[in-house]
Write an enzyme that holds these catalytic residues in place. Sequence first.
Site, PDB file in Angstrom:
ATOM      1  CE  LYS A  68      -5.153  11.323  -2.649  1.00 39.98           C
ATOM      2  NZ  LYS A  68      -5.602  10.121  -3.563  1.00 39.98           N
ATOM      3  CB  ALA A 127      -0.149  -1.664   2.126  1.00 39.48           C
ATOM      4  N   GLY A 129      -1.750   4.824   1.004  1.00 38.81           N
ATOM      5  CA  GLY A 129      -3.423   5.643   1.086  1.00 38.81           C
ATOM      6  C   GLY A 129      -4.271   5.142   0.085  1.00 38.81           C
ATOM      7  CB  ALA A 130      -3.945   4.559  -3.583  1.00 41.18           C
ATOM      8  CG  ASN A 149       2.805  -3.623   0.812  1.00 41.53           C
ATOM      9  OD1 ASN A 149       2.502  -2.901  -0.138  1.00 41.53           O
ATOM     10  ND2 ASN A 149       3.347  -2.782   1.702  1.00 41.53           N
ATOM     11  NE  ARG A 150       8.856  -1.874  -1.399  1.00 36.55           N
ATOM     12  CZ  ARG A 150       9.083  -0.691  -1.928  1.00 36.55           C
ATOM     13  NH1 ARG A 150      10.103  -0.566  -2.879  1.00 36.55           N
ATOM     14  NH2 ARG A 150       8.737   0.412  -1.313  1.00 36.55           N
ATOM     15  CE  LYS A 154       2.809   1.875   3.584  1.00 34.09           C
ATOM     16  NZ  LYS A 154       3.574   2.689   2.680  1.00 34.09           N
ATOM     17  N   GLY A 237      -6.894   2.870 -15.037  1.00 36.92           N
ATOM     18  CA  GLY A 237      -7.086   3.688 -14.173  1.00 36.92           C
ATOM     19  C   GLY A 237      -7.767   4.962 -14.416  1.00 36.92           C
TER      20      GLY A 237
END
Length: 271
Positions: A68, A127, A129-130, A149-150, A154, A237
């Site tokens: 992507k 965090a 692309g999605a 986020n982990r 990022k 989803g």
Amino acid sequence: MINSNTHLYCIFGKPIKHSKSPVIHNAWFEQYKINAAYLAFEIHNISNAVTAMKTFNIKGASVTIPYKESVMDCLDQIDENALKIGAVNTIVNSDKKLIGFNTDFMAAIEPLKHFGIKNKKVCIIGAGGAARAVAYGIRENGGKLVIINRSVEKGKTLALNYDADFISMDEINKRDDFDADIMINTTSLGMYPEIKITPFPSRLLNKRMIVMDIIYNPLRTRLLAEAQNKGCVIIDGLSMFMHQGAAQFELWTGITPEINIAQEAILHGNH
Ligand code: ATR
């Protein structure tokens, strides 16, 4: 019927065998009596694949993991939203000019719209692309963002871009309380085969939250099952997946397709 006038559409990705995109697009081509076919191509070089669109006059393509972002260097033009998000999931072949779009961001917003997004506290887990596409859609609609986020670096970078707060996954796992109107998981945590994993501790869920997962395999992730048990509204989803596909179909054909028919094909088809 496939004949010498059939137009070709496709998806580029790696791996691709699990993709449900051919099911939905072919169902819509059939429903709207369009002489076209949609195939899945597992490719190893996105630049060659994009060049082949011109060679074979492929009218449109979906782009999925892991291309992507890298596909953006191969296109003739990129729509403004896709450029801002930094990811393309749709290519339109307009008279041999390949134009990139992103339909993920509007798809993420679609199932949330009728609950209202403006001024709501929206927490995005992830965090990548999605997450970038979802964050863009939420900001465009006036939501206030929190990123979990982990990886701290990022997560902070994404948070900075969207004027959001940041909390690390480590910290969230230590907390006793947390509040948000909408929670959205954009990570792969909980996806088949790791279905026992959840990205968010269930003790922090409360029934005022709307909880959405972009994973559609399984439809009822552990996160959604736990949220439902707490009394939350849950959004699976498949919703985002169907809407991103519908927006692609509209870019290619000008037709806004009915979600129901293609969703039935996914839920009850033999594939
Ligand atoms: P995508 O384009 O599908 O969003 P990605 O760019 O690889 O995929 O992003 C995956 C996201 O899921 C990231 O936020 C990642 O966290 P890191 O930034 O810390 O890598 C998150 N993710 C994936 N596996 C994870 C795991 N085992 N634990 C926590 N977070 C995970």
